[in-house]
Design an enzyme around this catalytic site. Sequence first.
Site, PDB file in Angstrom:
ATOM      1  N   HIS A   1       1.870  -2.427  26.367  1.00 37.05           N
ATOM      2  CA  HIS A   1       2.444  -3.646  27.012  1.00 37.05           C
ATOM      3  C   HIS A   1       2.412  -3.260  28.296  1.00 37.05           C
ATOM      4  CE1 HIS A   1       3.760  -6.872  24.280  1.00 37.05           C
ATOM      5  NE2 HIS A   1       5.260  -5.683  23.836  1.00 37.05           N
TER       6      HIS A   1
ATOM      7  N   HIS B   1       4.303   0.742  20.603  1.00 36.20           N
ATOM      8  CA  HIS B   1       4.660  -0.233  21.139  1.00 36.20           C
ATOM      9  C   HIS B   1       4.877  -0.825  22.478  1.00 36.20           C
ATOM     10  CE1 HIS B   1       4.852  -4.739  19.103  1.00 36.20           C
ATOM     11  NE2 HIS B   1       5.930  -4.786  20.241  1.00 36.20           N
ATOM     12  N   GLU B   2       5.262  -0.392  22.833  1.00 31.97           N
ATOM     13  CA  GLU B   2       5.742  -0.527  24.081  1.00 31.97           C
ATOM     14  C   GLU B   2       4.642  -0.542  25.450  1.00 31.97           C
ATOM     15  OE1 GLU B   2       8.343  -3.044  24.537  1.00 31.97           O
ATOM     16  OE2 GLU B   2       8.747  -2.540  22.618  1.00 31.97           O
TER      17      GLU B   2
ATOM     18  N   CYS C   1       7.076  -8.396  17.385  1.00 29.89           N
ATOM     19  CA  CYS C   1       7.456  -8.265  19.474  1.00 29.89           C
ATOM     20  C   CYS C   1       7.616 -10.010  19.259  1.00 29.89           C
ATOM     21  CB  CYS C   1       5.850  -8.469  19.680  1.00 29.89           C
ATOM     22  SG  CYS C   1       5.794  -8.388  21.473  1.00 29.89           S
TER      23      CYS C   1
END
Length: 190
Positions: free
Chosen positions: A144, A140-141, A98
């Site tokens: 966030h 993953h994004e 990351c």
Amino acid sequence: MILPVVAYGHPTLKKVAEDISPDYPNLQKLIEDMWETMYHANGVGLAAPQVNHSIRLFVIDATPYVEDFEEVKDFKKVFINAHITEMYDPEIVMNEGCLSIPGLNEEVPRKDGIMISYVDEHFQPHTERYNGFIARVIQHEYDHIDGVLYVDRIAAFRKMLLKGKLRDISEGNVDVEYRMLFPQARRKSR
């Protein structure tokens, strides 16, 4: 313009981001700056919270992985107001890194398939299903914009072992080749 990437420990990374409307101030400029920032840092994805904007926006260009994952060919997208509506088994463990946690990579379990609804940069709605590597990058994004980092998904014991390295990152004690904002950086006396 290349924006600073916020480092582990920054409060924006732990907030659940807000949906936005088409009149969000300077949205197209922000998207442009996020692409530039992501490419400069050699990333394949970047979420708005990583550049200190707590909004539901992320960009992905997974084409650098086309040799390993054929499905990423020409995969370059903007996701706004994204919401994952379904996740599909099996759960697959793969190594992830990351931009907000430079120098660390860990084995992270994620579902192999997702259904996601979002609007693109023109605020056109989409509902799409993704599998494999693309689903992983999106998750993953997406994490966030939900205030979650990949280290929150690893075993508690493993995260405890990384505590010192994570503290070093938040204090700015890490070599990185792109601009970062370190939340715990100590000011040096003159």
